[in-house]
Design a protein around this motif. Sequence first.
Motif, PDB file in Angstrom:
ATOM      1  N   HIS A  38      18.498   7.534   4.148  1.00  0.00           N
ATOM      2  CA  HIS A  38      17.729   7.338   2.922  1.00  0.00           C
ATOM      3  C   HIS A  38      17.090   5.955   2.932  1.00  0.00           C
ATOM      4  O   HIS A  38      17.620   4.989   2.397  1.00  0.00           O
ATOM      5  CB  HIS A  38      18.614   7.507   1.689  1.00  0.00           C
ATOM      6  CG  HIS A  38      17.813   7.590   0.423  1.00  0.00           C
ATOM      7  ND1 HIS A  38      17.070   8.697   0.091  1.00  0.00           N
ATOM      8  CD2 HIS A  38      17.607   6.687  -0.569  1.00  0.00           C
ATOM      9  CE1 HIS A  38      16.456   8.484  -1.055  1.00  0.00           C
ATOM     10  NE2 HIS A  38      16.758   7.266  -1.471  1.00  0.00           N
ATOM     11  N   GLU A  39      15.931   5.879   3.596  1.00  0.00           N
ATOM     12  CA  GLU A  39      15.160   4.631   3.660  1.00  0.00           C
ATOM     13  C   GLU A  39      16.025   3.485   4.176  1.00  0.00           C
ATOM     14  O   GLU A  39      16.011   2.370   3.640  1.00  0.00           O
ATOM     15  CB  GLU A  39      14.568   4.311   2.282  1.00  0.00           C
ATOM     16  CG  GLU A  39      13.637   5.420   1.784  1.00  0.00           C
ATOM     17  CD  GLU A  39      13.077   5.166   0.406  1.00  0.00           C
ATOM     18  OE1 GLU A  39      13.397   4.112  -0.183  1.00  0.00           O
ATOM     19  OE2 GLU A  39      12.318   6.015  -0.072  1.00  0.00           O
ATOM     20  N   GLY A  40      16.770   3.787   5.220  1.00  0.00           N
ATOM     21  CA  GLY A  40      17.759   2.842   5.694  1.00  0.00           C
ATOM     22  C   GLY A  40      17.300   1.956   6.831  1.00  0.00           C
ATOM     23  O   GLY A  40      16.122   1.855   7.162  1.00  0.00           O
ATOM     24  N   THR A  41      18.284   1.329   7.455  1.00  0.00           N
ATOM     25  CA  THR A  41      18.073   0.375   8.523  1.00  0.00           C
ATOM     26  C   THR A  41      18.550   0.974   9.843  1.00  0.00           C
ATOM     27  O   THR A  41      19.104   2.078   9.888  1.00  0.00           O
ATOM     28  CB  THR A  41      18.858  -0.912   8.240  1.00  0.00           C
ATOM     29  OG1 THR A  41      20.262  -0.592   8.255  1.00  0.00           O
ATOM     30  CG2 THR A  41      18.489  -1.483   6.872  1.00  0.00           C
ATOM     31  N   SER A  42      18.366   0.209  10.909  1.00  0.00           N
ATOM     32  CA  SER A  42      18.856   0.665  12.208  1.00  0.00           C
ATOM     33  C   SER A  42      20.366   0.873  12.175  1.00  0.00           C
ATOM     34  O   SER A  42      20.892   1.753  12.865  1.00  0.00           O
ATOM     35  CB  SER A  42      18.475  -0.343  13.299  1.00  0.00           C
ATOM     36  OG  SER A  42      18.998  -1.627  13.004  1.00  0.00           O
ATOM     37  N   GLU A  43      21.061   0.098  11.344  1.00  0.00           N
ATOM     38  CA  GLU A  43      22.511   0.262  11.214  1.00  0.00           C
ATOM     39  C   GLU A  43      22.857   1.635  10.641  1.00  0.00           C
ATOM     40  O   GLU A  43      23.854   2.248  11.042  1.00  0.00           O
ATOM     41  CB  GLU A  43      23.095  -0.837  10.323  1.00  0.00           C
ATOM     42  CG  GLU A  43      24.611  -0.778  10.196  1.00  0.00           C
ATOM     43  CD  GLU A  43      25.177  -1.883   9.327  1.00  0.00           C
ATOM     44  OE1 GLU A  43      26.419  -1.928   9.173  1.00  0.00           O
ATOM     45  OE2 GLU A  43      24.390  -2.698   8.809  1.00  0.00           O
ATOM     46  N   ASP A  44      22.035   2.133   9.695  1.00  0.00           N
ATOM     47  CA  ASP A  44      22.278   3.453   9.130  1.00  0.00           C
ATOM     48  C   ASP A  44      22.084   4.546  10.178  1.00  0.00           C
ATOM     49  O   ASP A  44      22.818   5.533  10.205  1.00  0.00           O
ATOM     50  CB  ASP A  44      21.357   3.709   7.935  1.00  0.00           C
ATOM     51  CG  ASP A  44      21.715   2.870   6.731  1.00  0.00           C
ATOM     52  OD1 ASP A  44      22.912   2.772   6.417  1.00  0.00           O
ATOM     53  OD2 ASP A  44      20.804   2.306   6.113  1.00  0.00           O
ATOM     54  N   HIS A 104      11.487   9.794   4.315  1.00  0.00           N
ATOM     55  CA  HIS A 104      12.425   8.712   3.991  1.00  0.00           C
ATOM     56  C   HIS A 104      12.883   7.949   5.228  1.00  0.00           C
ATOM     57  O   HIS A 104      13.590   6.942   5.103  1.00  0.00           O
ATOM     58  CB  HIS A 104      13.638   9.263   3.244  1.00  0.00           C
ATOM     59  CG  HIS A 104      13.387   9.569   1.807  1.00  0.00           C
ATOM     60  ND1 HIS A 104      13.413   8.609   0.815  1.00  0.00           N
ATOM     61  CD2 HIS A 104      13.065  10.730   1.187  1.00  0.00           C
ATOM     62  CE1 HIS A 104      13.134   9.168  -0.356  1.00  0.00           C
ATOM     63  NE2 HIS A 104      12.920  10.455  -0.156  1.00  0.00           N
ATOM     64  N   ASP A 105      12.502   8.427   6.400  1.00  0.00           N
ATOM     65  CA  ASP A 105      12.909   7.754   7.634  1.00  0.00           C
ATOM     66  C   ASP A 105      11.964   6.609   7.976  1.00  0.00           C
ATOM     67  O   ASP A 105      10.818   6.573   7.537  1.00  0.00           O
ATOM     68  CB  ASP A 105      12.947   8.759   8.789  1.00  0.00           C
ATOM     69  CG  ASP A 105      14.107   9.734   8.660  1.00  0.00           C
ATOM     70  OD1 ASP A 105      15.256   9.260   8.583  1.00  0.00           O
ATOM     71  OD2 ASP A 105      13.860  10.952   8.617  1.00  0.00           O
ATOM     72  N   ALA A 112      13.158   1.550  12.853  1.00  0.00           N
ATOM     73  CA  ALA A 112      14.605   1.463  12.652  1.00  0.00           C
ATOM     74  C   ALA A 112      15.310   2.609  13.373  1.00  0.00           C
ATOM     75  O   ALA A 112      16.393   2.432  13.937  1.00  0.00           O
ATOM     76  CB  ALA A 112      14.933   1.499  11.160  1.00  0.00           C
ATOM     77  N   PHE A 113      14.686   3.789  13.371  1.00  0.00           N
ATOM     78  CA  PHE A 113      15.241   4.941  14.082  1.00  0.00           C
ATOM     79  C   PHE A 113      15.329   4.654  15.578  1.00  0.00           C
ATOM     80  O   PHE A 113      16.364   4.873  16.218  1.00  0.00           O
ATOM     81  CB  PHE A 113      14.367   6.165  13.819  1.00  0.00           C
ATOM     82  CG  PHE A 113      14.709   7.379  14.644  1.00  0.00           C
ATOM     83  CD1 PHE A 113      15.830   8.144  14.361  1.00  0.00           C
ATOM     84  CD2 PHE A 113      13.895   7.762  15.702  1.00  0.00           C
ATOM     85  CE1 PHE A 113      16.144   9.264  15.116  1.00  0.00           C
ATOM     86  CE2 PHE A 113      14.191   8.883  16.466  1.00  0.00           C
ATOM     87  CZ  PHE A 113      15.319   9.638  16.172  1.00  0.00           C
ATOM     88  N   LEU A 156      18.998   4.169  17.557  1.00  0.00           N
ATOM     89  CA  LEU A 156      19.414   5.062  18.646  1.00  0.00           C
ATOM     90  C   LEU A 156      19.210   4.437  20.017  1.00  0.00           C
ATOM     91  O   LEU A 156      19.428   5.084  21.036  1.00  0.00           O
ATOM     92  CB  LEU A 156      18.656   6.392  18.557  1.00  0.00           C
ATOM     93  CG  LEU A 156      19.352   7.474  17.732  1.00  0.00           C
ATOM     94  CD1 LEU A 156      19.437   7.088  16.262  1.00  0.00           C
ATOM     95  CD2 LEU A 156      18.653   8.807  17.884  1.00  0.00           C
ATOM     96  N   GLN A 157      18.789   3.159  20.029  1.00  0.00           N
ATOM     97  CA  GLN A 157      18.597   2.409  21.267  1.00  0.00           C
ATOM     98  C   GLN A 157      17.735   3.196  22.252  1.00  0.00           C
ATOM     99  O   GLN A 157      18.069   3.359  23.420  1.00  0.00           O
ATOM    100  CB  GLN A 157      19.952   2.047  21.894  1.00  0.00           C
ATOM    101  CG  GLN A 157      20.796   1.148  21.000  1.00  0.00           C
ATOM    102  CD  GLN A 157      22.112   0.762  21.634  1.00  0.00           C
ATOM    103  OE1 GLN A 157      22.812   1.594  22.176  1.00  0.00           O
ATOM    104  NE2 GLN A 157      22.444  -0.513  21.567  1.00  0.00           N
ATOM    105  N   MET A 158      16.605   3.665  21.755  1.00  0.00           N
ATOM    106  CA  MET A 158      15.695   4.455  22.574  1.00  0.00           C
ATOM    107  C   MET A 158      14.904   3.558  23.513  1.00  0.00           C
ATOM    108  O   MET A 158      14.388   2.513  23.111  1.00  0.00           O
ATOM    109  CB  MET A 158      14.739   5.251  21.674  1.00  0.00           C
ATOM    110  CG  MET A 158      15.442   6.264  20.793  1.00  0.00           C
ATOM    111  SD  MET A 158      14.324   7.049  19.596  1.00  0.00           S
ATOM    112  CE  MET A 158      13.325   8.068  20.690  1.00  0.00           C
ATOM    113  N   GLU A 159      14.821   3.967  24.757  1.00  0.00           N
ATOM    114  CA  GLU A 159      14.017   3.253  25.736  1.00  0.00           C
ATOM    115  C   GLU A 159      12.537   3.528  25.460  1.00  0.00           C
ATOM    116  O   GLU A 159      12.187   4.561  24.878  1.00  0.00           O
ATOM    117  CB  GLU A 159      14.370   3.705  27.147  1.00  0.00           C
ATOM    118  CG  GLU A 159      15.803   3.423  27.543  1.00  0.00           C
ATOM    119  CD  GLU A 159      16.101   1.940  27.636  1.00  0.00           C
ATOM    120  OE1 GLU A 159      15.145   1.170  27.907  1.00  0.00           O
ATOM    121  OE2 GLU A 159      17.265   1.552  27.441  1.00  0.00           O
ATOM    122  N   PRO A 160      11.632   2.621  25.864  1.00  0.00           N
ATOM    123  CA  PRO A 160      10.195   2.835  25.628  1.00  0.00           C
ATOM    124  C   PRO A 160       9.698   4.191  26.130  1.00  0.00           C
ATOM    125  O   PRO A 160       8.877   4.839  25.491  1.00  0.00           O
ATOM    126  CB  PRO A 160       9.551   1.672  26.399  1.00  0.00           C
ATOM    127  CG  PRO A 160      10.587   0.600  26.380  1.00  0.00           C
ATOM    128  CD  PRO A 160      11.903   1.316  26.473  1.00  0.00           C
TER     129      PRO A 160
END
Length: 270
Positions: free
Chosen positions: A60-66, A90-91, A95-96, A100-104
């Motif tokens: 819900h409109e959160g941060t990378s921690e969420d 809401h994403d 931050a997503f 999730l530590q997504m690579e480029p």
Amino acid sequence: MKKIRFAHLSDTHICKDYSGNQMKDLFEKAGSPGANLEKCLKELERKQLDFVLISGDLVHEGTSEDYRYLNEMVCSCMPTTHVIYVLGNHDRKQAFRAGLQMEPAESSLYYAKEINGLRIIVLDSAVEGKESGYISEEQTEWLEGVLKEKAPRGSIITFHHPVEWEVKELGMQITNRLWDALKNSDVLGIFCGHTHANSLNYLEHIPQITADSMAFGLGIEGAMLSFTDKTGYCLCEINDGRLQVHYETSTPKPAAYVTFELAALQKALQ
């Protein structure tokens, strides 16, 4: 040929801490979205599904921690089941990716993935800062290329905003070019969320399956819109090119706890 079995969840609205959120009271009245989701994921893990799809509004409109919190919950509750994430209004895209530590090379929010011969096509209908949705021309051009070749067991498409719904302001319009790509393809169904209410609509011959929310429900009766404690998801099965969907409700007797005039929402979204 083995059946393909999967679950369709949506609108989980997870936050590690809701205390600073303007919707804190609403989430408390509905129960705990985190507890709802954790219980559901554990139940689905026991079903040994091919995959689980979550069609947007992950947090819900959160941060990378969420997002890390959500992903840790998913991995803990479903260690053997593949989960596919879709983004909603809401994403937050950056931050997503960070959470999730997504690579480029993995950072695209639209892509196709094949599981047991079924092609799952993920599109991004979220426009940051807006409630409404849109599928970009860039995605449409990419989709045209993907759908030129049929998948062994057909395709499904998922994005957050429904195209058809009774409240038009909560749906989205698609271009003629996108519709042409869909209607002449091997797409068996479109899976979306956003409305916090399950429904089945058809775009001509293609079913649009909209899932309940796992956080709270929305109910419309006449001119009134109600927030409820209803939560649920879909259990889906594909066998010999035929799609079956069962709507599962986690709260069989939902109660409305906030009600207001629907016209007020429609006006606010214009």
